[in-house]
Scaffold this active site. Structure first.
Site, PDB file in Angstrom:
ATOM      1  N   ASP A 227     -13.143   3.184   1.428  1.00 24.00           N
ATOM      2  CA  ASP A 227     -12.339   1.972   1.324  1.00 24.00           C
ATOM      3  C   ASP A 227     -13.223   0.787   0.960  1.00 24.00           C
ATOM      4  OD1 ASP A 227      -9.964   3.177   1.897  1.00 24.00           O
ATOM      5  OD2 ASP A 227      -9.860   2.514   3.989  1.00 24.00           O
TER       6      ASP A 227
ATOM      7  N   LYS B  34      -7.930  -0.581  -1.709  1.00 19.77           N
ATOM      8  CA  LYS B  34      -6.606  -1.190  -1.840  1.00 19.77           C
ATOM      9  C   LYS B  34      -6.817  -2.704  -1.782  1.00 19.77           C
ATOM     10  CE  LYS B  34      -3.776   2.455   0.340  1.00 19.77           C
ATOM     11  NZ  LYS B  34      -4.819   3.399   0.784  1.00 19.77           N
TER      12      LYS B  34
ATOM     13  N   MET C  39      -4.567  -8.617   8.753  1.00 17.45           N
ATOM     14  CA  MET C  39      -3.948  -8.728   7.427  1.00 17.45           C
ATOM     15  C   MET C  39      -2.859  -9.796   7.408  1.00 17.45           C
ATOM     16  SD  MET C  39      -3.645  -4.612   6.687  1.00 17.45           S
ATOM     17  CE  MET C  39      -2.885  -4.286   8.286  1.00 17.45           C
TER      18      MET C  39
END
Length: 379
Positions: A159, A181, A296
């Site tokens: 990641d 991502k 997030m």
């Protein structure tokens, strides 16, 4: 690895060296796994890194968006070579890398080539997958078990927030797959990530899925575990230090503190409270009287703060946002529930960031003890 260009067949063609690169302008040419690991290592070592690639990997684009490197989305130019004190030719094309190195040599710039051997098809039984939580970002916070797993990997699927800088040292010969991502940008879909894990393991390879934080805390580790097991693949799980607690700790904020709070709740804020996909009861959350840790949530922080105030939480409740927790680039802002969104915006705080709401966000080491002593003396 860098070393002499001429060696006999029975002699090693490289020698290990350590290069002092802090503050040095270094250019990395390429976008694949080797370019990613070289860039991560250089950034961690304090180099001033420029990446040149017509199509930079999402991981590299994310570093550029966060201001940690510069990316030129084009082919290499002589100006790029001349401006570098050190060059890494990691395009994935051996002939092109050799040509870049030859040109750099003519211009008096030292060039590091990618000399890692290319993987050969595995001729053995089904491999295995290890899900490794890489911690909040600082390579020193990767667990010993995680380091051992990476060192034994044939393939690393990583990641963007994982400690990529360790791969060049721990897994110099592993295939590195960028599964980043990027919020609102390029991303590898989860189905494709699952396919990489399964296909490499079925080919007999030892695969590490390297994630930031802990893979089972908003990391979709459970989904990957499930898919691999259904495909008949053995899976090991190595927990990691979650940024939900590590980022606040790096800013001196304990998520629990005696006399202030008796618990904490971790919530994903990737969608606003009024979104159909939001499953969080913010009105109930506002009444828990525990620390709230939002992951997030930078883009939706204003809406979340309003929902908590509407649910009964005081707008004067202390709050803090920590960006790049545990890294050299860490920044934090503090305020109240009513002001923290604007404070984060003014400070240009972007993801990755962790938000803490509750009395502990107002905790300042050293000051709390003196305040309590003063209160006891008054009483």
């Amino acid at each position: 690895m860098v070393g002499p260009q001429h060696a006999s067949a029975d002699q090693p063609s490289t020698v290990p060296v350590e290069l002092p690169v802090r503050g040095m302008p270094v250019t990395v040419v390429g976008s694949g796994g080797r370019a990613m690991t070289a860039t991560g290592t250089l950034v961690a070592a304090g180099a001033v890194v420029t990446v040149v690639s017509p199509d930079p990997a999402p991981y590299l684009s994310d570093l550029a968006d966060r201001g940690l490197i510069t990316v030129h989305r084009r082919e290499l130019t002589t100006a790029d070579v001349d401006s570098a004190a050190l060059l890494f030719a990691h395009t994935g094309d051996a002939d092109l890398d050799a040509s870049i190195a030859a040109d750099a040599h003519r211009r008096g710039v030292f060039c590091v080539l990618d000399r890692a051997p290319r993987p050969t098809p595995a001729a053995r039984r089904v491999g295995r997958v290890t899900l490794v939580g890489g911690g909040p970002g600082d390579p020193g916070l990767l667990t010993v078990a995680g380091r051992d797993a990476i060192a034994n990997a044939d393939v690393v699927v990583t990641d963007r927030l994982a400690p990529v800088s360790v791969l060049g040292h721990l897994a110099p010969h592993a295939v590195v797959v960028d599964a980043a991502k990027i919020p609102g940008g390029r991303r590898m879909e989860q189905s494709e990530i699952n396919a990489h894990l399964i296909s490499h393991a079925l080919a007999g390879r030892t695969v590490v899925r390297l994630k930031g934080g802990d893979g089972f805390v908003f990391g979709r580790g459970g989904e990957e575990l499930d898919e691999c097991v259904k495909a008949g693949i053995t899976v090991d799980v190595i927990p990691g230090v979650s940024s939900a607690i590590a980022a606040p700790a790096s800013a001196g904020i304990p998520v629990t503190h005696r006399g202030l709070t008796q618990g904490f709740t971790v919530v994903s804020g990737h969608v606003p409270p009024d979104h159909p996909d939001s499953a969080v009861n913010y009105a109930a959350l506002a009444r828990t009287n525990t620390t709230i840790v939002l992951m997030m949530a930078v883009a939706n922080l204003d809406a979340i703060a309003r929902a908590l105030v509407d649910g009964g939480m005081s707008a004067t409740t202390p709050a803090a946002v920590i960006a790049d927790g545990s890294l050299a680039s860490q920044r934090e802002v503090r305020g109240t529930l009513g002001t923290i969104s604007e404070a984060a915006r003014r400070a240009a705080i972007g993801p990755p960031a962790t938000t803490v709401i509750g009395a502990v966000a107002g905790f300042i080491p050293g000051r709390a003890a003196s305040q309590r002593t003063a209160e006891l003396n008054i009483r």
